[in-house]
Scaffold this motif. Sequence first.
Motif, PDB file in Angstrom:
ATOM      1  N   PRO A  97       0.816  -1.224   0.000  1.00 11.20           N
ATOM      2  CA  PRO A  97       0.000   0.000   0.000  1.00 11.20           C
ATOM      3  C   PRO A  97       0.846   1.269   0.000  1.00 11.20           C
ATOM      4  CG  PRO A  97       0.045  -0.937   2.202  1.00 11.20           C
ATOM      5  CD  PRO A  97       0.779  -1.910   1.312  1.00 11.20           C
ATOM      6  N   THR A 131      -1.005   4.874   0.730  1.00 14.23           N
ATOM      7  CA  THR A 131      -1.652   5.172   2.009  1.00 14.23           C
ATOM      8  C   THR A 131      -0.770   4.889   3.215  1.00 14.23           C
ATOM      9  OG1 THR A 131      -2.657   2.959   1.951  1.00 14.23           O
ATOM     10  CG2 THR A 131      -3.958   4.777   1.087  1.00 14.23           C
ATOM     11  N   THR A 132       0.470   4.424   3.005  1.00 14.78           N
ATOM     12  CA  THR A 132       1.403   4.157   4.093  1.00 14.78           C
ATOM     13  C   THR A 132       2.517   5.190   4.064  1.00 14.78           C
ATOM     14  OG1 THR A 132       0.951   1.780   3.967  1.00 14.78           O
ATOM     15  CG2 THR A 132       2.943   2.454   5.138  1.00 14.78           C
ATOM     16  N   SER A 172      -7.093   3.986  -7.146  1.00 13.55           N
ATOM     17  CA  SER A 172      -5.861   3.436  -6.571  1.00 13.55           C
ATOM     18  C   SER A 172      -5.797   3.603  -5.059  1.00 13.55           C
ATOM     19  CB  SER A 172      -4.643   4.069  -7.240  1.00 13.55           C
ATOM     20  OG  SER A 172      -4.521   3.643  -8.576  1.00 13.55           O
ATOM     21  N   SER A 189      -8.567   1.557  -3.268  1.00 17.15           N
ATOM     22  CA  SER A 189      -8.355   0.106  -3.212  1.00 17.15           C
ATOM     23  C   SER A 189      -7.431  -0.266  -2.057  1.00 17.15           C
ATOM     24  CB  SER A 189      -7.787  -0.402  -4.538  1.00 17.15           C
ATOM     25  OG  SER A 189      -6.450   0.035  -4.728  1.00 17.15           O
ATOM     26  N   GLU A 190      -6.501   0.628  -1.695  1.00 21.55           N
ATOM     27  CA  GLU A 190      -5.615   0.356  -0.571  1.00 21.55           C
ATOM     28  C   GLU A 190      -6.330   0.532   0.763  1.00 21.55           C
ATOM     29  OE1 GLU A 190      -1.989   2.487  -0.706  1.00 21.55           O
ATOM     30  OE2 GLU A 190      -1.413   1.760  -2.699  1.00 21.55           O
ATOM     31  N   PHE A 197      -6.240  -8.532  -1.319  1.00 25.63           N
ATOM     32  CA  PHE A 197      -5.233  -7.554  -0.918  1.00 25.63           C
ATOM     33  C   PHE A 197      -4.729  -7.872   0.483  1.00 25.63           C
ATOM     34  CE2 PHE A 197      -4.203  -2.867  -0.109  1.00 25.63           C
ATOM     35  CZ  PHE A 197      -3.013  -2.951  -0.805  1.00 25.63           C
ATOM     36  N   PRO A 215      -2.700  -6.452   2.737  1.00 25.73           N
ATOM     37  CA  PRO A 215      -2.820  -5.493   3.847  1.00 25.73           C
ATOM     38  C   PRO A 215      -4.214  -5.433   4.455  1.00 25.73           C
ATOM     39  CG  PRO A 215      -1.529  -4.539   2.076  1.00 25.73           C
ATOM     40  CD  PRO A 215      -2.072  -5.840   1.549  1.00 25.73           C
ATOM     41  N   GLN A 266       0.433  -0.585   8.059  1.00 29.39           N
ATOM     42  CA  GLN A 266      -0.467   0.402   7.479  1.00 29.39           C
ATOM     43  C   GLN A 266      -1.334   1.055   8.549  1.00 29.39           C
ATOM     44  OE1 GLN A 266      -3.766  -0.948   5.077  1.00 29.39           O
ATOM     45  NE2 GLN A 266      -3.455   0.679   3.578  1.00 29.39           N
ATOM     46  N   ARG A 320      -0.395   5.067   8.867  1.00 29.50           N
ATOM     47  CA  ARG A 320      -1.346   5.510   7.856  1.00 29.50           C
ATOM     48  C   ARG A 320      -1.091   6.969   7.512  1.00 29.50           C
ATOM     49  NH1 ARG A 320      -6.850   4.722   7.081  1.00 29.50           N
ATOM     50  NH2 ARG A 320      -6.393   2.505   7.254  1.00 29.50           N
TER      51      ARG A 320
END
Length: 607
Positions: free
Chosen positions: A85, A88-89, A225, A228-229, A347, A349, A372, A376
């Motif tokens: 990810p 978002t990480t 994108s 989805s994470e 996924f 994560p 994550q 975040r």
Amino acid sequence: MTTLANSPTRSTRHALPPHHQPRDRTISISAGAGHDTTHIHRPLTRTGTHDGHANNNNTDHTLGTTLSRTTTSGSRRHAPDLAFPYLTTDISRGGITDEYRTETREGYIPMDDPDSGLRPVQSRLSTLHGDRFVLHDKEKGGLGEKKLVTWKEADPENPRNWSALYRWFITGIVSSGVIQVALSSAIVTGDFGDQAEHFGVSSEVIALTVTLTVCGFGTGPLLWSPLSELLGRRLLWAVPTFVYIIFNIPCALAPNIGCLLASRFICGFFGSAPLTLAGGTIADIWGPEERGFAIAIFAAAPYTGPVIGPLIGGFIGKYAGWRWLYWVNMISAAVVWGFSLLIPETFAPILLKRRAKQLRAETGDQAFVTEQEVFRKPLNEIVIETLVRPFQMLATEPILLLMSLYISLVYGLLYAFFFAFPVVFVEGYGWDDAKTGLTFIPIFFGVGLALFVTPWLEKKYAAKGENVTPEDRLPGMLIGGPFVPISLFIFGWTAPPYVTPGGGSWVGPASAGIPFGFGMVLVYFSANAYLIEAFPDYVASALAAKTVVRSGAGAAMPLFIPAMYHRLTNGGASSLLAGLAVIMAAIPFAFAKYGAKIRAKSKRAAI
């Protein structure tokens, strides 16, 4: 095999391939070119440096223990994981982790374990901000005593442990999703004439039904994108595609051109979800050492769909009318969408975050986390990462800019053919749209030939073992690139008026599709892989930038190609495009020679 004192018993088997194993831990001396290897065992440890990299010493200052392990030789950098990810990480603080790929006996790794698999980013930018890498430093806000949740040994919930048959089933669905959405952009070319006549608009205006859809393909991923994470793959496979299906209805029933064009853009925006998710889903379920053919199929899918569009669209428009172009597209999308509902969450994560939450609830131990969760990114940084960084990188990274331009040219040429073929075959040979659609079949042959070559390229790449560089991804472009201008020269100079219509004279321009399809897939496959390897810690931003530029080229081509072929003639227009393709074909040769030097001067490229 790993032995670690004073920590939970670790698995003797890791799901990670050798190049994912932590570095700087053993020395292995190869005896010649054969299989005999002499391993030198010595106690090795990791001590954090200013940028988070490990040094080898005789004492482990983190655990007070000695690590002893045996691995194969080599210092290959960590391969990028498309299922990580990135968007978002906060990897500048948390680094890149193998958490989502590691299997352990206990199902977690103590965060005070230096073998946790966490490491800082690999670009020069990580050196500049290395003091922010705080994972093992409690005083700087690191994870400290927390437990990083991983997969267990032979974990049945790990998507990469599912049966090969089931994973191929999923691969088939996601590839079909990409083909269907890509098909939607071109199926309308099967009957442009009747649509323009019905709405009383010019051919340039009706061409916007293609342009706006492709614009949607370029902008949609900027939203899908990061979502989805945060939300997982499964929800994004279901919801946006459903909206895309629904908006085919106002396309088919459009009372005016404004309604049609607006609906086509919305279809492209929401229909881009499968284009965004497919590559990541394949990376979720296939390991790097086994995904070669699956990725080859995925690489061909975005180019196969647009070829099918005019092939079937011509017959639909001729025998059923232009409105049925949209009804048929909606029906095919609904069928594929129904199968996509069978795809479970893949996924890692998201799956491990659910497991961490369950462990906290069952044990009362709040130490179970995923990276994550702890690192975040705030919303404003996600927006910057998604909407700003791709364009920053385009402006500052020559590798990304030139590769994106090359990919965009090849992608744009595919859409150029949708409008150049009617000029040659409808105006030059007097064929109708249905018969002209058949001339796209040779492109399929070229794509099929490329599918035999791409797995071979993957094997050649893997055979280099630990010493590969991003430039080892370029041979596909070196091989395929010259076929693109060759196809254009054939197409332009074997068409009327240079070859008089009659008999089998149509074979010349029609056969141009074979070298084009072959070169197109190899260029895309190789360039995409090169960008992933060249920007391992900024994969999402690099691919987003490429997608925007590529879609821009595909959207622009329909607006001027017919006029270009009318004014410059078939040979002149094709030669101009072929000249651009020749210039672009030189780019991978330049990077093969100077790529390492260019990356050395970049802040974000792999070291």
